[in-house]
Design an enzyme around this catalytic site. Sequence first.
Site, PDB file in Angstrom:
ATOM      1  N   ARG A 152       0.862  -1.177   0.000  1.00  0.00           N
ATOM      2  CA  ARG A 152       0.000   0.000   0.000  1.00  0.00           C
ATOM      3  C   ARG A 152       0.904   1.233   0.000  1.00  0.00           C
ATOM      4  O   ARG A 152       2.029   1.197   0.501  1.00  0.00           O
ATOM      5  CB  ARG A 152      -0.904   0.014   1.218  1.00  0.00           C
ATOM      6  CG  ARG A 152      -1.870  -1.164   1.310  1.00  0.00           C
ATOM      7  CD  ARG A 152      -2.709  -1.087   2.580  1.00  0.00           C
ATOM      8  NE  ARG A 152      -3.684  -2.166   2.650  1.00  0.00           N
ATOM      9  CZ  ARG A 152      -3.480  -3.346   3.248  1.00  0.00           C
ATOM     10  NH1 ARG A 152      -2.309  -3.568   3.844  1.00  0.00           N
ATOM     11  NH2 ARG A 152      -4.406  -4.276   3.261  1.00  0.00           N
ATOM     12  N   HIS A 212      -1.892   3.350  -6.008  1.00  0.00           N
ATOM     13  CA  HIS A 212      -2.675   2.144  -5.749  1.00  0.00           C
ATOM     14  C   HIS A 212      -2.821   1.286  -7.004  1.00  0.00           C
ATOM     15  O   HIS A 212      -2.975   0.062  -6.912  1.00  0.00           O
ATOM     16  CB  HIS A 212      -4.054   2.521  -5.215  1.00  0.00           C
ATOM     17  CG  HIS A 212      -4.665   1.473  -4.340  1.00  0.00           C
ATOM     18  ND1 HIS A 212      -4.072   1.059  -3.155  1.00  0.00           N
ATOM     19  CD2 HIS A 212      -5.785   0.732  -4.476  1.00  0.00           C
ATOM     20  CE1 HIS A 212      -4.822   0.114  -2.605  1.00  0.00           C
ATOM     21  NE2 HIS A 212      -5.860  -0.098  -3.386  1.00  0.00           N
ATOM     22  N   ARG A 231      -0.262  -1.331  -7.120  1.00  0.00           N
ATOM     23  CA  ARG A 231      -0.626  -2.480  -6.272  1.00  0.00           C
ATOM     24  C   ARG A 231      -1.611  -3.386  -7.011  1.00  0.00           C
ATOM     25  O   ARG A 231      -1.489  -4.615  -6.960  1.00  0.00           O
ATOM     26  CB  ARG A 231      -1.229  -1.962  -4.974  1.00  0.00           C
ATOM     27  CG  ARG A 231      -1.747  -3.015  -4.004  1.00  0.00           C
ATOM     28  CD  ARG A 231      -2.100  -2.320  -2.691  1.00  0.00           C
ATOM     29  NE  ARG A 231      -3.051  -3.043  -1.873  1.00  0.00           N
ATOM     30  CZ  ARG A 231      -2.733  -3.957  -0.963  1.00  0.00           C
ATOM     31  NH1 ARG A 231      -1.464  -4.292  -0.783  1.00  0.00           N
ATOM     32  NH2 ARG A 231      -3.665  -4.549  -0.236  1.00  0.00           N
ATOM     33  N   HIS A 288      -4.893  -8.965   2.560  1.00  0.00           N
ATOM     34  CA  HIS A 288      -6.346  -8.907   2.623  1.00  0.00           C
ATOM     35  C   HIS A 288      -6.866  -9.844   3.708  1.00  0.00           C
ATOM     36  O   HIS A 288      -6.490 -11.018   3.748  1.00  0.00           O
ATOM     37  CB  HIS A 288      -6.965  -9.328   1.282  1.00  0.00           C
ATOM     38  CG  HIS A 288      -6.820  -8.300   0.212  1.00  0.00           C
ATOM     39  ND1 HIS A 288      -6.942  -8.595  -1.134  1.00  0.00           N
ATOM     40  CD2 HIS A 288      -6.561  -6.966   0.268  1.00  0.00           C
ATOM     41  CE1 HIS A 288      -6.769  -7.491  -1.841  1.00  0.00           C
ATOM     42  NE2 HIS A 288      -6.540  -6.496  -1.015  1.00  0.00           N
ATOM     43  N   TYR A 299      -9.745  -9.354  -8.421  1.00  0.00           N
ATOM     44  CA  TYR A 299      -8.656  -9.288  -9.390  1.00  0.00           C
ATOM     45  C   TYR A 299      -8.751 -10.407 -10.424  1.00  0.00           C
ATOM     46  O   TYR A 299      -8.192 -10.285 -11.516  1.00  0.00           O
ATOM     47  CB  TYR A 299      -7.304  -9.350  -8.676  1.00  0.00           C
ATOM     48  CG  TYR A 299      -7.024  -8.123  -7.846  1.00  0.00           C
ATOM     49  CD1 TYR A 299      -6.652  -6.927  -8.437  1.00  0.00           C
ATOM     50  CD2 TYR A 299      -7.152  -8.152  -6.461  1.00  0.00           C
ATOM     51  CE1 TYR A 299      -6.412  -5.794  -7.677  1.00  0.00           C
ATOM     52  CE2 TYR A 299      -6.911  -7.028  -5.690  1.00  0.00           C
ATOM     53  CZ  TYR A 299      -6.544  -5.853  -6.308  1.00  0.00           C
ATOM     54  OH  TYR A 299      -6.311  -4.730  -5.552  1.00  0.00           O
TER      55      TYR A 299
END
Length: 300
Positions: A145, A243, A246, A269, A278
């Site tokens: 992050r 982001h 990422r 997560h 994703y």
Amino acid sequence: MSSPQVEAFLEMMAVERDASPHTLSAYARDLADAEAALGSGGLMAADEAGIEAWFAGLSTRGLSAATAARRRSAVRQFYRFVLGEGWRADDPSRRLEAPRQGRPLPRTLSRDEVVALLTASAARDGASGVRMIALVELAYASGLRVSELLALRVEAVRRDPAYLIVRGKGGKERLAPLNTSAREAVKAWLAVRDAARPEKAPDSPWLFPSHGASGHLTPRRFAQMLDQAAMDAGIDPARVSPHVLRHAFATHLLEGGADMRVVQTLLGHADIATTQIYTHVATDRLTQVVHQHHPLAKDD
């Protein structure tokens, strides 16, 4: 003013669940909205009809599905707490159905676009280019992050580690891998960073120091630097952000066949459902490749 039961719930969330001030503030607003709509007695005196009428009224007030879903979650959790404390024998929110909402797919970049960003960064003069390469390589190689990336301490990379130990959301630690390219970029940045420090001046504890109040590069400044790199690379800056790097890390791993549970762990997560989104990006990308390049997929 909140009821004693709501105050007790918020205290429990802070102490037992380690909820952040931002989360607590959101819960307080959502429960206050329900209390105000339910009138006399508030949540503690409400029946199923009252709760359902309040919830149905959220959409007529023009609130988004995401906001309604968050308020439903706050009320459901409140009543679970109330039941556990024995303050009520029933849960009037049990029949509330989550509002349907389309979850937007995360923006990402192709592998070629990531390479183009790095090439544009390398074209910059002096320390700024070396720093930018290290930032992009670290973000893309590890899936950090932006807050984790910019808060890296220089001592964490001095010995050229193959992975970093990162403290993420909720104080949970995880391992973030560093590939050879990222490690070389960090070593190049350390050499430039150390050479720029005035003799006998104390070293900053941060890998990416700055003169701002935080002592290190800010997310806003990094985003500005990425915008410039994107323009230099011929990429729409609206498609690029810290982001997004990422997202690219996760999407490209899944496209390459990585196990979803592994990607979940690498991203930090708590819920695999967050990682599963994703797969849609990766599937869309692979479908597009097949249609573009498979001979039987082309029109006559």
